[in-house]
Design a protein around this motif. Sequence first.
Motif, short mmCIF file in Angstrom:
data_model
loop_
_atom_site.label_atom_id
_atom_site.label_comp_id
_atom_site.label_asym_id
_atom_site.label_seq_id
_atom_site.Cartn_x
_atom_site.Cartn_y
_atom_site.Cartn_z
N GLU A 690 0.82 -1.21 0.00
CA GLU A 690 0.00 0.00 0.00
C GLU A 690 0.85 1.26 0.00
OE1 GLU A 690 -2.87 -0.14 3.12
OE2 GLU A 690 -4.10 -1.63 2.10
N ARG A 691 1.83 1.27 -0.87
CA ARG A 691 2.68 2.46 -1.02
C ARG A 691 3.34 2.44 -2.39
NH1 ARG A 691 8.24 1.82 0.35
NH2 ARG A 691 8.79 -0.34 0.86
N CYS A 692 4.00 3.56 -2.73
CA CYS A 692 4.67 3.68 -4.02
C CYS A 692 6.08 3.09 -3.93
CB CYS A 692 4.75 5.14 -4.46
SG CYS A 692 3.12 5.93 -4.59
N ILE A 693 6.45 2.31 -4.93
CA ILE A 693 7.74 1.60 -4.95
C ILE A 693 8.50 2.04 -6.20
CG2 ILE A 693 8.87 -0.65 -4.95
CD1 ILE A 693 7.32 -0.11 -2.42
N LEU A 694 9.84 2.18 -6.08
CA LEU A 694 10.67 2.49 -7.24
C LEU A 694 10.59 1.35 -8.24
CD1 LEU A 694 13.91 3.93 -5.58
CD2 LEU A 694 12.02 5.20 -6.58
N CYS A 695 10.57 1.72 -9.51
CA CYS A 695 10.58 0.68 -10.55
C CYS A 695 11.82 -0.19 -10.38
CB CYS A 695 10.58 1.31 -11.94
SG CYS A 695 8.98 2.01 -12.42
N PRO A 696 11.65 -1.51 -10.41
CA PRO A 696 12.81 -2.40 -10.25
C PRO A 696 13.80 -2.22 -11.40
CG PRO A 696 10.75 -3.59 -9.99
CD PRO A 696 10.40 -2.25 -10.54
N ASN A 697 14.99 -2.69 -11.18
CA ASN A 697 16.01 -2.63 -12.21
C ASN A 697 15.54 -3.37 -13.45
OD1 ASN A 697 18.42 -1.53 -12.79
ND2 ASN A 697 19.68 -3.16 -11.93
N GLY A 698 15.69 -2.77 -14.60
CA GLY A 698 15.27 -3.39 -15.84
C GLY A 698 13.87 -3.01 -16.26
N THR A 699 13.21 -2.10 -15.50
CA THR A 699 11.87 -1.63 -15.87
C THR A 699 11.84 -0.11 -15.81
OG1 THR A 699 11.03 -1.68 -13.60
CG2 THR A 699 10.83 -3.71 -14.89
N PHE A 700 10.78 0.47 -16.35
CA PHE A 700 10.62 1.93 -16.34
C PHE A 700 9.14 2.27 -16.30
CE2 PHE A 700 9.98 0.99 -20.76
CZ PHE A 700 9.11 1.97 -21.23
N GLN A 701 8.82 3.51 -15.93
CA GLN A 701 7.45 3.99 -15.95
C GLN A 701 7.48 5.51 -16.15
OE1 GLN A 701 4.28 4.37 -16.79
NE2 GLN A 701 4.10 2.36 -15.81
N ASN A 702 6.89 5.99 -17.24
CA ASN A 702 6.97 7.42 -17.56
C ASN A 702 5.69 8.18 -17.25
OD1 ASN A 702 5.42 6.29 -19.50
ND2 ASN A 702 6.51 7.14 -21.27
N GLU A 703 4.75 7.54 -16.54
CA GLU A 703 3.51 8.22 -16.19
C GLU A 703 3.25 8.12 -14.70
OE1 GLU A 703 0.11 7.66 -18.64
OE2 GLU A 703 1.29 6.87 -20.30
N GLU A 704 2.39 9.03 -14.20
CA GLU A 704 2.03 9.02 -12.79
C GLU A 704 0.86 8.06 -12.54
OE1 GLU A 704 1.05 12.95 -11.63
OE2 GLU A 704 3.13 13.67 -11.60
N GLY A 705 0.76 7.62 -11.29
CA GLY A 705 -0.41 6.86 -10.86
C GLY A 705 -0.56 5.50 -11.50
N GLN A 706 0.55 4.81 -11.76
CA GLN A 706 0.49 3.49 -12.40
C GLN A 706 0.73 2.39 -11.37
OE1 GLN A 706 -0.43 3.44 -15.76
NE2 GLN A 706 -0.71 5.59 -15.19
N ILE A 707 0.28 1.17 -11.73
CA ILE A 707 0.39 0.04 -10.79
C ILE A 707 1.42 -0.98 -11.24
CG2 ILE A 707 -1.96 0.29 -9.94
CD1 ILE A 707 -2.73 -1.99 -11.84
N THR A 708 2.06 -0.73 -12.37
CA THR A 708 3.13 -1.62 -12.84
C THR A 708 4.21 -0.78 -13.48
OG1 THR A 708 2.14 -1.89 -15.04
CG2 THR A 708 1.50 -3.49 -13.34
#
Length: 1037
Positions: A690-708
């Motif tokens: 139930e909190r925000c986690i840094l994207c693991p190594n080898g992944t990325f996310q360029n938008e806010e409010g995402q679950i993966t």
Amino acid sequence: MRPGLGPGGAGPGRGCRSGGQGARTHLPAPPRSPPPPPPAAAPSMGVAGRGCPGAARPLLPLLLPLLLTAAVPPGRAPGPPEDVDECAQGLDDCHTNALCQNTLTSYKCSCKPGYQGEGRQCEDIDECENELNGGCVHDCWNIPGNYRCTCFDGFMLAHDGHNCLDVDECLDNNGGCQHTCVNVMGSYECRCKEGFFLSDNQHTCIHRSEEGLSCMNTNHGCSHICKEAPRGSVACECRPGFELAKNQRDCILTCNHGNGGCQHSCEDTAEGPECSCHPQYKMHADGRSCLEPEDPALEVTESNATSVADGDKRVKRRLLMETCAVNNGGCDRTCKDTSTGVHCSCPVGFTLQLDGKTCKDIDECQTRNGGCDHFCKNTVGSFDCSCRKGFKLLTDEKSCQDVDECSLDRTCDHSCINHPGTFTCACNKGYTLYGFTHCGDTNECSINNGGCQQVCVNTVGSYECQCHSTYKLHWNKKDCVEEKGVLPTSVSPHVSLHCGKSGGGERCFLRCHSGIHLSSDVATVRTSVTFKLNEGKCSLKKAELFPEGLRPALPEKHSSVKESFRYANLTCSSGKQVPGAPGRPSATKEMFITIEFELETNQKEVTASCDLSCLVKRTEKRLRKAIRTLRKAAHREQFHLQLSGMDLDVAKKAPRTSERRVESCAVGQGHVGNQCVSCRAGTYYDGAQERCILCPNGTFQNEEGQITCEPCPRPDNPGPLKTPEAWNASDCGGLCQPGEYSADGFTPCQPCALGTFQPEAGRTSCFPCGGGLPTKHLGATSFQECETRVQCSPGHFYNTTTHRCIRCPAGTYQPEFGKNSCVSCPGNTMTDFDGSTNITQCKNRRCGGELGDFTGYIESPNYPGNYPANTECTWTINPPPKRRILIVVPEIFLPIEDDCGDYLVMRKTSSSNSVTTYETCQTYERPIAFTSRSKKLWIQFKSNEGNSARGFQVPYVTYDEDYQELIEDIVRDGRLYASENHQEILKDKKLIKALFDVLAHPQNYFKYTAQESREMFPRSFIRLLRSKVSRFLRPYK
């Protein structure tokens, strides 16, 4: 016996303090001024004494010898007592406005200059209450201990602080006159060139019509203002300060305008104003001006001046003769007779010179800038403060405050950033700033095809690259790679739904294989299903049912639904709170889950027995079955979701209220304090923690409010490629740099070959220069490194086919040298001509403004940027019945170099012969306010192909016609525009809005307290309005 020691006198007792007063120190009073002192101001010689009050006074003569004897040591003869300085020790009982003078055995009180009395009681002398008006030729204002002279409007105080001189208003910006300014005593007049007449605002000029019977006719006959009357006739009116003559055409000057043209005093008579001068001046031959008479020399003839004794007698005689009654005692301003001779003083704002006679103006600006924050301008007897542009003068008339433009309406289209004295506008991503404050969509495709390898499609606020058939878009969203092993007509599913029997019920799995995106936008879909859970919350958690995960599919034979979709949108929302039983707390909020599907039918499946319509019905039937099954699984909480390989539960039963858990946030949001905040780019929301986690190594996310997080383009070797919290694919690391390329955009990379270039990182190819042009070296990063045959200047682009420089077409611009394309203007803007070199030449041609029944404004196209060429705008203001129009032009910028090619006109109708209220074709930075000469207004703005300028933004208000006389009296008064402070009011959007708010709806006056009004407007402006309103409400008082 000394005075005061006799019976009943004030004895010389040493320890007595009158009235218990403490010590006082009195400094000399500031210089005073009126030349002749009032007759009642006889010199006060002061009162001697010690001031012991009451019954103690008769005992002092009896006790004094005993006290003096007792104070003498034995064997020593009594001597004179030692003096005590009562003034220094505060033992005196002199008045606050008196001076204390110590004597040998006593003290003396005398009133300060400007006060009268016997020393223990002093009263202010009202210098203005005498036949000479304190020496002031206009107004005299008494102040404690002094006075000040002021002048009527149109005059300024002379250096002597008493006389008033005419102000030549024409020296300042031509008096605000559009054509000719003529200065007259106490005022000025605007006059127009041949073929024009003066408008009602008395400053701008309107072109005359040679025909017609209305006020637009050249011979309407009115001396000042012409108003249309019924049946085509005209009625004449006069400007404020004039009276209509008996012939109902001419206007007669009165003392209310420019003091009737008199320098000093004016009196209205049947023949007109009659001028007179102050008693200390004499009339000029012109009958209006006043001259100072030459000072009579005081001649004293002494025949026998040979001996020293005779010289002493002459000095004594001169001292005796030096009195305020003769030549004002030689004083420049105020004279007062004292025991030591005459005492000269000066009015406020002047200082007495070393000769003790002459007064000189004090330049207050030389001392701490007069207390002004910004600019200080010295005036005779006073000074004025003003502020830099972007600041406003506060009501203390010294302090300057930054104008927060961002707090005003319509300052910037998107974001506004206030700075001291100015502001800047910023646009959202995908938009470009133009016209200083406006934002238009950026056409990214106009710049090197948006970087797209094949097709670039511009969208509002963004753009996207597309590929031809048999190609798919690369991960960098710009390159296109060939699809291998897939038939061109086949479509790989992005979403799959798999339901089947399990444990006596249906269990469904919804899998999103790629392109995961959480969005609040509602897309258009063909089918959707909504189901409600009474107890639940919008949250996603890692599945806990199967430790091995949800990947193993149900046995094929148990499958009841197996579908593939091109699109699915999952929405979870909370509804109203479900009420609990009496005495129990309310239950959890209801939860609604909506899933929208888009299922496409393949035309290749059409057979002879089942056409396309039949195929669509079969598809709809399958979809209905899938929805029914999905609904059952959801109600049994057997609905599971898989996103990017992560198994999740959509909803679980909410915890009991006794656990008092914090209410969960929406999907993709975590708790920060007591607020729900979307997870930022580079992170994702972990439902289990139930909190925000840094994207693991080898992944990325360029938008806010995402679950993966999306896997990096090369997940096979993520280790050395990036650090955590990757915002986009380029953060994955190992990208090819500008001037390089590779098959997948990652290392190892090759430099761009000769004749090609690549300005971006992570690309799979390089762009050719075209036309067989080579580059100077390998690894070129821009077209400017291509060896063109000529170098194109700004406003041009290089044509690789003809190898010539071509001017940028209209609607585009190019600010740089050596480019192969031009940049499209943002949004709906257009350039006036081809060959533009700057974005400032991109202009919006839409006519601006908002027209309301009570308030509104008109605005030139592209304001505050320069308006476009060859444009025409028309507006019509048609107020409700029994309302009139008041217009304020804060400033207007029109070039006068092109013979009035650009103009703004306001008249009754579009006919050139109709009554015209306002017309101008020049820059006018001083504000002007005026009422419409007709009940409705037709307004036109027109520009030619010549010069351009900022144009205008003109607000207006409609008011009840019962106030017509009051409003016209205010806007026609020159005092409204004479002061710089008043001009700034008419330019201040916030103040104008407040004034218009009250004019449009008088009941809104009570929204503003008296304190707020004082803080908003200068005192002089409030006085002006108060006098006008009082005269309007009580005309016969």
